[in-house]
Design a protein around this motif. Structure first.
Motif, mmCIF file in Angstrom:
data_model
loop_
_atom_site.group_PDB
_atom_site.id
_atom_site.type_symbol
_atom_site.label_atom_id
_atom_site.label_comp_id
_atom_site.label_asym_id
_atom_site.label_seq_id
_atom_site.Cartn_x
_atom_site.Cartn_y
_atom_site.Cartn_z
ATOM 1 N N SER A 443 0.806 -1.221 0.000
ATOM 2 C CA SER A 443 0.000 0.000 0.000
ATOM 3 C C SER A 443 0.842 1.275 0.000
ATOM 4 C CB SER A 443 -0.923 0.006 1.232
ATOM 5 O OG SER A 443 -1.793 -1.110 1.212
ATOM 6 N N ASN A 476 -6.235 3.459 2.885
ATOM 7 C CA ASN A 476 -6.068 2.355 1.937
ATOM 8 C C ASN A 476 -5.564 1.107 2.652
ATOM 9 O OD1 ASN A 476 -6.892 3.963 -0.179
ATOM 10 N ND2 ASN A 476 -4.812 4.473 -0.860
ATOM 11 N N ARG A 478 -5.932 0.483 5.911
ATOM 12 C CA ARG A 478 -6.986 0.007 6.811
ATOM 13 C C ARG A 478 -8.064 -0.773 6.049
ATOM 14 N NH1 ARG A 478 -11.903 1.151 8.203
ATOM 15 N NH2 ARG A 478 -12.031 2.953 6.782
ATOM 16 N N VAL A 479 -8.484 -0.234 4.913
ATOM 17 C CA VAL A 479 -9.541 -0.898 4.132
ATOM 18 C C VAL A 479 -9.047 -2.228 3.570
ATOM 19 C CG1 VAL A 479 -10.952 -0.696 2.056
ATOM 20 C CG2 VAL A 479 -10.714 1.261 3.572
ATOM 21 N N SER A 480 -7.784 -2.250 3.084
ATOM 22 C CA SER A 480 -7.260 -3.496 2.522
ATOM 23 C C SER A 480 -7.137 -4.571 3.600
ATOM 24 C CB SER A 480 -5.898 -3.248 1.873
ATOM 25 O OG SER A 480 -4.935 -2.897 2.838
ATOM 26 N N ALA A 482 -9.043 -4.718 6.425
ATOM 27 C CA ALA A 482 -10.400 -5.105 6.824
ATOM 28 C C ALA A 482 -11.047 -6.019 5.788
ATOM 29 C CB ALA A 482 -11.247 -3.851 7.036
ATOM 30 N N GLY A 483 -10.713 -5.827 4.505
ATOM 31 C CA GLY A 483 -11.329 -6.626 3.453
ATOM 32 C C GLY A 483 -10.531 -7.836 3.044
ATOM 33 N N SER A 484 -9.378 -8.059 3.675
ATOM 34 C CA SER A 484 -8.515 -9.158 3.263
ATOM 35 C C SER A 484 -8.935 -10.467 3.936
ATOM 36 C CB SER A 484 -7.064 -8.834 3.625
ATOM 37 O OG SER A 484 -6.225 -9.922 3.320
ATOM 38 N N VAL A 485 -8.679 -11.561 3.243
ATOM 39 C CA VAL A 485 -8.907 -12.892 3.817
ATOM 40 C C VAL A 485 -7.694 -13.241 4.668
ATOM 41 C CG1 VAL A 485 -9.285 -15.332 3.334
ATOM 42 C CG2 VAL A 485 -10.306 -13.594 1.850
ATOM 43 N N GLN A 491 -12.518 -11.709 10.771
ATOM 44 C CA GLN A 491 -12.056 -10.444 10.211
ATOM 45 C C GLN A 491 -11.073 -9.789 11.193
ATOM 46 O OE1 GLN A 491 -14.690 -7.051 10.184
ATOM 47 N NE2 GLN A 491 -13.976 -6.395 8.153
ATOM 48 N N THR A 493 -8.998 -6.140 11.907
ATOM 49 C CA THR A 493 -8.958 -4.712 11.561
ATOM 50 C C THR A 493 -7.783 -4.046 12.241
ATOM 51 O OG1 THR A 493 -10.405 -4.070 13.399
ATOM 52 C CG2 THR A 493 -11.472 -4.631 11.303
ATOM 53 N N ASN A 528 -10.801 0.320 14.146
ATOM 54 C CA ASN A 528 -11.005 0.212 12.700
ATOM 55 C C ASN A 528 -11.274 1.583 12.091
ATOM 56 O OD1 ASN A 528 -11.171 -0.944 10.177
ATOM 57 N ND2 ASN A 528 -13.321 -1.526 10.396
#
Length: 538
Positions: A443, A476, A478-480, A482-485, A491, A493, A528
């Motif tokens: 990132s 970017n 933080r969002v990546s 939170a949305g990552s596997v 989840q 954060t 988060n």
């Protein structure tokens, strides 16, 4: 006749002496020379690295002490601000309504984790309410000297560590006076920190320095009494005779190599907390430096022993024709011992054996340089994540400050990371750390520096980036995340805090403290999320 026999024996001895080969003689001399050179190299390396490691450890411990002191200072300021707000609320309440008082105090106590218990006292020292509720205390007058002092002063108050008269608990008492709308003193609201129980200090500092082998820290009050120590049995012990603590009591700050009360040689950094006049001391046993140094020297010996043993064997075989190359090779080793490791380009020697020897020595020295570079890399890199470590981060931020470069600092912390370790184990926690470290690297920009600061905390230095740009990059990340596997079945954060140089500060420690304060607010506001110090000050 006797004289002729003696002369004959003497000539026989001379002939036997001349049978010693030049190869053996030169081989022995070169072997001794190599061994002496290596000995000098290891001794000089040991001496210089020892002092360097001691100085580095002292500087890191002082930096940690300053950071912890600032954190503790911010914590108590936040406590006092909260109590001041609570005091204004209780100023308008009817003290005769005990149910309402109990309910309000329970709500305030449970809304934060600052205190183990809270107490509401009227102007005569009568306990009106306590949370958690205790029938043994409500309706009785306060008995501790700290509470009596707070009533007498009628102003914000933080006590020294003391033992309660009835339950013999070691506590610190923080209070705020309550005045009604006409300025009349109605009493006070106070919070107790139970020093030997789970408390805010354990929560805030309990995970600190777990990665530093043998290192620990402790907090003392203005009389030299232990308020926090990894060994809770020592809390309440007076250690004012300790050399470093004595300096703290004399309002000194800094770093020192000293012998503690148990007779252990130690390296300490120490700093005072402005709000409470307490002192924070970060300590590392000197033995850990020697252990690290011995390990490095052992690796150097291991990496150099085989090549130089091979060199000695080759020298013994070809010494008769290599007298002159020995001189140049010895000079080269001495240059390496003096730190000049730029290897020259050797021209091919007319003698095959001499040429082979030159190549072998250069190969050995190149391997030595490679191993030393690897040791340097390991010292600047976090083993788990492959990121740069805290030492590299501190060097980079200081260099940028010296060069006057504008940059932003982002402090990131994984939310509720302890629960991941508790639920899935530390191996899974390590996999989460490596996964998030990779997301951070993906990132940021090539000119940025991302480091693992310790535990679950990361720091990113964004070159030539203002707060707005830093906020976008932090979001970017933080969002990546939170949305990552993730490697665990849940989840994960992160929260982030941002500060900018030179807009907010020109001090490395202050910049980090400001970003860390913003991170702390992000945690308080629900995790988060990203908080900038600019937004925090509005």
């Amino acid at each position: 006749m006797i004289s002729q026999n003696a002369a004959s024996r003497f000539r026989g001895k001379i002939r036997r002496f001349k049978k010693i080969s030049l190869t053996a003689l030169l081989g022995g001399l070169v072997t001794i020379s190599v061994l002496m050179t290596l000995t000098i190299m290891f001794i000089s390396s040991y001496t210089s690295q020892k002092q360097s490691l001691i100085n580095t450890t002292l500087s890191l411990n002082y930096s940690n002490a300053v950071q912890m002191s600032n954190t503790l200072d911010a914590l108590f300021k936040s406590m006092q601000n909260n109590l001041a707000h609570d005091a204004r609320y209780f100023a308008d309440l009817d003290y005769s309504d005990s149910r309402k008082l109990n309910s309000a105090l329970d709500l305030i106590k449970n809304s934060s984790n600052y205190f183990n218990s809270m107490t509401l006292v009227d102007s005569d020292g009568l306990v009106l309410s306590i949370s958690p509720y205790s029938a043994d205390s409500v309706g009785y007058h306060v008995s501790s000297e700290a509470a009596k002092t707070a009533l007498r002063l009628q102003e914000p108050y933080i006590s020294e560590a003391y033992k309660t008269p009835r339950k013999k608990r070691r506590i610190v008492f923080v209070s705020e006076p309550v005045f009604d709308a006409h300025g009349k003193f109605k009493g006070m609201i106070g919070g107790n920190i139970y020093l030997q129980d789970q408390n805010i200090l354990n929560l805030l500092f309990g995970s600190q320095m777990k990665t530093s082998q043998g290192s620990h820290f402790f907090i003392v009050d203005s009389k030299g009494t232990l308020i926090y120590h990894p060994d809770t049995a020592r809390i309440g012990e007076n250690i004012s005779r300790n050399t470093v603590v004595s300096k703290l009591l004399n309002n000194e700050k800094g770093k020192a190599q000293y012998r503690n009360l148990a007779g252990v040689d130690s390296l300490a950094g120490y700093y005072k907390v402005p709000t409470t006049d307490w002192g924070v001391v970060v300590v590392s046993p000197t033995q850990t430096v020697y252990d690290q140094l011995n390990h490095q020297i052992g690796l150097l010996i291991l990496y150099t022993s085989v090549p130089f043993l091979l060199l000695t064997l080759i020298v013994i075989r070809v010494a008769r024709q290599l007298a002159r190359p020995f001189v140049s090779l010895t000079d080269l080793v001495q240059q390496v011992d003096q730190g000049r490791v730029d290897l020259p380009i050797m021209k091919p020697h007319w003698n095959r054996e001499a040429d082979l020897l030159n190549r072998t020595v250069l190969s050995a020295l190149a391997n030595f340089r490679k191993q030393r570079e690897q040791l340097t890399y390991d010292a600047r890199t976090d083993v788990l994540t492959g990121m740069t470590n805290r030492r590299t981060f501190e060097e980079v931020i200081q260099n940028w400050l010296d060069e006057g470069i504008r940059f932003s600092i982002v402090v990131l912390d994984i939310d509720r990371f302890k629960s991941i370790n508790d639920t899935y184990g530390h191996h899974a926690g390590d996999e989460v750390l490596k996964h998030i470290a990779n997301l951070i690297r993906l990132s940021v920009r090539p000119e940025d520096v991302s480091s693992r600061f310790g535990g679950e905390e990361f720091v990113v230095l964004l070159r030539d980036a203002d707060t707005k740009e830093a906020y976008q990059i932090a979001e970017n990340i933080r969002v990546s995340v939170a949305g990552s596997v993730m490697p665990v079945d849940r989840q994960v954060t992160i929260s982030a805090g941002i500060a900018e140089h030179p807009l907010h500060s020109s001090s490395a420690s202050e910049l980090f403290h400001l970003a860390d304060t913003a991170l702390y607010r992000a945690k308080e506001e629900g995790r988060n999320r990203t908080v900038t110090i600019k937004a925090l000050r509005k």
